[in-house]
Design a protein around this motif. Structure first.
Motif, short mmCIF file in Angstrom:
data_model
loop_
_atom_site.label_atom_id
_atom_site.label_comp_id
_atom_site.label_asym_id
_atom_site.label_seq_id
_atom_site.Cartn_x
_atom_site.Cartn_y
_atom_site.Cartn_z
N HIS A 334 0.84 -1.19 0.00
CA HIS A 334 0.00 0.00 0.00
C HIS A 334 0.88 1.25 0.00
O HIS A 334 1.98 1.24 0.54
CB HIS A 334 -0.93 0.00 1.21
CG HIS A 334 -2.05 -1.00 1.09
ND1 HIS A 334 -3.16 -0.79 0.32
CD2 HIS A 334 -2.21 -2.22 1.64
CE1 HIS A 334 -3.97 -1.82 0.40
NE2 HIS A 334 -3.41 -2.72 1.19
N THR A 346 -6.92 1.55 -3.44
CA THR A 346 -7.38 1.30 -2.07
C THR A 346 -6.35 1.82 -1.08
O THR A 346 -5.19 1.41 -1.10
CB THR A 346 -7.60 -0.20 -1.84
OG1 THR A 346 -8.63 -0.67 -2.72
CG2 THR A 346 -8.02 -0.47 -0.40
N ALA A 348 -5.38 1.66 2.62
CA ALA A 348 -5.64 0.81 3.78
C ALA A 348 -4.74 1.27 4.92
O ALA A 348 -3.51 1.20 4.82
CB ALA A 348 -5.39 -0.65 3.45
N SER A 350 -3.92 1.22 9.18
CA SER A 350 -4.09 0.56 10.46
C SER A 350 -3.72 1.53 11.58
O SER A 350 -2.66 2.17 11.54
CB SER A 350 -3.20 -0.69 10.54
OG SER A 350 -3.26 -1.26 11.83
N THR A 381 -8.91 0.47 8.43
CA THR A 381 -9.95 0.94 7.53
C THR A 381 -9.42 0.98 6.11
O THR A 381 -8.22 1.17 5.89
CB THR A 381 -10.45 2.34 7.94
OG1 THR A 381 -11.54 2.73 7.11
CG2 THR A 381 -9.35 3.39 7.83
N GLU A 382 -10.32 0.76 5.14
CA GLU A 382 -9.97 0.83 3.72
C GLU A 382 -10.89 1.84 3.05
O GLU A 382 -12.10 1.84 3.28
CB GLU A 382 -10.11 -0.53 3.04
CG GLU A 382 -9.11 -1.57 3.49
CD GLU A 382 -9.18 -2.84 2.65
OE1 GLU A 382 -10.05 -2.91 1.76
OE2 GLU A 382 -8.36 -3.75 2.89
#
Length: 410
Positions: A334, A346, A348, A350, A381-382
């Motif tokens: 990511h 996307t 993402a 944490s 969350t994404e």
């Protein structure tokens, strides 16, 4: 992923005999962050005495006699007796052949450790007795190390004498720095022991001139506390001069920081892709602690230059404390904070260390687009990226807890 390189050599031939040198060559590329050298030779009853040193591009970079069996060298730290500095180039392990005992041989191991990504946390704005900080440089370093910080910038006002005091082989990187302190605002010059020849400014235009000079010399520049409630502390020198980041969080969360946050959002909406930092602005008299707030940086490598490159790239999460609350991409594939990403990517993230009542706020050019109220301390969350920029904040009521730098549209 590239692997570390290991070179093993056994030397059992000493053509020039005792009181001579044997040199073993090796090459170090720009992707290396640390050199490790270990050696062993018979001693005691064997009677051999072999000294150890290293040279780069024909110049000695350190010598430890026969006292050390293992040494390391990095760009900004090294085993005592060895000089830190640039690594890439043509190197030699230099063996000093003092005494050759029976069946003498030297087993030599050279390891070249490649740069890798890691999270480092530290302080970018603090002071010592070299201006008005009230503590010695070594005390400041001790306080930062006690707080488990990886790096510390001592940004004394208009002086560089603090940069000459460095501990041997520290467990913390001390970034040379100076806070340019003018009648029209303050800015940190990071990464250089002497960023400018003369700090004096006789108008806002000369503040910009000093910034241009420091930038041309290689400094990373942060505009500090732009809305500080003092005649000289408030930034009054414009935002068209060269700077790399904006300090939006200085010390405790106060209205001046809230103003800086709102102004940064305005700059982002205008299309200015400006990274943020935080700083305790430690002075003994203001009872602040190093790393409150902190800068948690995604760094490729382990040097001061690598840390400042992450500041400039926006790979920084500003948090109320060094280790209690974190935010980071879920997996390595990511994108990092500060990255340019394609629409539909996307994102993402944490979060770790969330407290009951914390809110995660998602921010883009339209303002707050979503508020998440996680029920656990660890939360991921994404979000599909579809904005000009996207960033995250954590709040506990009106209390700021964490800010990420944005992701930007390609």
């Amino acid at each position: 992923m590239s692997v570390d390189q290991e070179i093993n050599v056994t030397i059992d031939n000493f053509p020039e005999g005792e009181k001579s040198f044997v040199e073993i060559p090796f090459e170090v590329g720009s992707d290396i962050e640390r050199i490790e050298v270990a050696y062993h030779f018979p001693f005691g009853g064997g009677g051999s005495v072999i000294d150890l040193g290293v040279a780069r591009n024909g110049r000695m970079r350190g010598w430890s006699g026969s006292e050390r069996g293992f040494i390391t060298i990095e760009e900004d730290r090294a085993t005592p007796g060895y000089d830190c500095g640039p690594l890439s180039g043509a190197w030699h392990v230099v063996l000093g052949i003092v005494k050759i005992g029976p069946a003498c041989k030297v087993d030599l191991k050279i390891r070249l450790i490649r740069k890798r990504q890691r999270w480092l946390v530290g302080e970018l704005h603090s002071h010592s007795e070299h201006s008005d900080g009230g503590v010695t440089v070594l005390d400041a370093i001790h306080r930062a190390r006690s707080g488990r910080l990886d790096f510390l910038a001592i940004t004394d006002h208009n002086t560089i004498s603090q940069n000459t005091i460095r501990p041997d082989d520290p467990g913390i990187l001390v970034i040379p720095a100076m806070e340019l302190t003018s009648f029209w605002g303050h800015s940190n010059f990071l990464g250089l022991a002497q960023p400018v020849a003369d700090w004096r400014c006789r108008g806002p235009h000369e503040v910009v001139d000093r910034m241009v000079e420091a930038r041309s010399n290689g400094a990373t520049i942060v505009i500090n506390h732009p809305f500080q409630n003092s005649a000289g502390g408030k930034w009054q020198s414009g935002f068209d001069g060269p700077f790399d980041a904006l300090e939006i969080w200085n010390g405790l969360w106060t209205p001046m920081n809230a103003q800086a946050l709102a102004f940064w959002q305005e700059l982002l909406v205008m299309g200015r892709q400006i990274p943020i930092t935080g700083g305790s602005d430690f002075h003994l008299k203001n009872r602040r602690r190093h790393g409150h707030p902190s800068n948690r940086l995604r760094v490729t490598g382990s040097s001061i230059g690598d840390i400042l490159a992450a500041v400039r790239a926006g790979r920084n999460v500003v948090s109320f404390s060094p280790h209690d609350l974190t935010a980071e991409p879920v997996e390595a594939e990511h994108p990092d904070f500060g990255a340019r990403v394609a629409s539909g990517t996307t994102i993402a993230i944490s979060f770790g260390g969330l407290a009951n009542g914390d809110e995660i706020r998602v921010v883009d050019e339209a303002g707050y687009r979503d508020t998440i109220r996680p029920e656990t301390s660890q939360f991921a969350t994404e979000i599909k990226f579809s904005s000009r920029f996207l960033r995250f904040e954590v709040w506990h009521g009106d209390e700021a807890r964490l800010f990420t730098n944005p992701f930007y549209a390609e």
